[in-house]
Design an enzyme around this catalytic site. Structure first.
Site, PDB file in Angstrom:
ATOM      1  N   CYS A 150       0.836  -1.198   0.000  1.00 44.72           N
ATOM      2  CA  CYS A 150       0.000   0.000   0.000  1.00 44.72           C
ATOM      3  C   CYS A 150       0.874   1.252   0.000  1.00 44.72           C
ATOM      4  O   CYS A 150       1.546   1.512  -0.984  1.00 44.72           O
ATOM      5  CB  CYS A 150      -1.000  -0.056   1.157  1.00 44.72           C
TER       6      CYS A 150
ATOM      7  N   HIS B 213      -3.344  -5.736   0.631  1.00 47.84           N
ATOM      8  CA  HIS B 213      -2.734  -6.000   1.932  1.00 47.84           C
ATOM      9  C   HIS B 213      -2.659  -7.496   2.231  1.00 47.84           C
ATOM     10  O   HIS B 213      -3.598  -8.060   2.794  1.00 47.84           O
ATOM     11  CB  HIS B 213      -3.565  -5.322   3.034  1.00 47.84           C
TER      12      HIS B 213
ATOM     13  N   GLU C 173      -0.955  -8.891   4.533  1.00 48.96           N
ATOM     14  CA  GLU C 173      -0.921  -9.062   5.993  1.00 48.96           C
ATOM     15  C   GLU C 173      -2.318  -9.035   6.610  1.00 48.96           C
ATOM     16  O   GLU C 173      -2.502  -9.443   7.760  1.00 48.96           O
ATOM     17  CB  GLU C 173      -0.018  -8.001   6.641  1.00 48.96           C
TER      18      GLU C 173
END
Length: 163
Positions: free
Chosen positions: A19, A136, A138
Site C-alpha cells: 500500500c 494487503h 498481511e
C-alpha cells in the site's frame, strides 16, 4: 531511514512495499512507476482478486503462476501508472507480479478497483527482491479475516531465509 532501505535493496535484500509502502518504494526509485489518486476519486476498501503473474520473486516463490488470490485493499491513492514505454518494459521483462482480475482470472475494467493501468496491482524489480503491491497480504492471513491467501507471500520469504 530510506537510505538504509535503498542500500539493503541494492545488496539484494528482500523489500516489500505494501500500500503506502508501494508508493514509497516507487518514489525512492526502488520500483518503476507511480501511484496516483484512484480513478473514481474515492477511497476503496474491499476484497479484490489478484492473479499471480510472476513466481520467481522473493515474495512469490511459494505461489503458483496464474493462481487467484483474495486480499483486501484500503486506499485512496492506489492507481498504478507509468508511461507507455515503461509499461511495455514491465510487461516485456516480466516484472508485473500481480494483476487485478475477476473470479475467472480475466483482467477486466470491473475488476480494477482503482483504475490502475493494465490492471497492475503489483510489480517487482528485475532481481525479484523488491516487490510492491497495493493489496494487503498481511490482512489476509487468517480465516477470520476472510482469506488466508496473503500467507503465500510470507511463506515464500520464509523459504528463502530457511534455505
Amino acid at each position: 531511514i530510506m537510505q538504509e532501505g535503498v542500500a539493503h535493496a541494492a545488496r539484494g535484500g528482500p523489500v516489500i512495499g505494501i500500500c503506502n509502502g508501494f508508493q514509497i518504494a516507487c518514489e525512492a526509485g526502488l520500483l518503476p512507476g507511480a501511484l496516483l489518486r484512484n480513478e473514481s476519486l474515492q477511497f476503496r476498501s474491499m476484497p479484490v482478486t489478484l492473479k499471480v503473474e510472476r513466481t520467481d520473486t522473493v515474495f512469490t516463490s511459494a505461489a503458483t503462476t496464474g493462481a487467484l488470490l483474495t486480499m483486501p485493499i484500503a486506499h485512496g491513492d492506489g492507481r498504478y501508472t507509468a508511461d507507455d514505454a515503461g509499461l511495455d518494459r514491465l510487461e516485456g521483462d516480466g516484472h508485473v507480479v500481480f494483476r487485478y482480475v475477476d473470479a475467472t482470472g480475466a483482467a477486466t475494467a470491473a475488476a480494477n478497483p482503482n483504475g490502475s493501468m493494465r490492471n497492475i496491482a503489483g510489480v517487482s524489480n528485475a532481481r525479484g527482491s523488491v516487490v510492491g503491491l497495493m493489496p494487503h497480504p498481511e490482512r489476509a492471513m487468517e480465516p477470520l479475516l476472510g482469506s488466508t491467501d496473503g500467507l503465500v507471500l510470507f511463506q515464500s520469504l520464509l523459504t528463502l531465509t530457511n534455505a
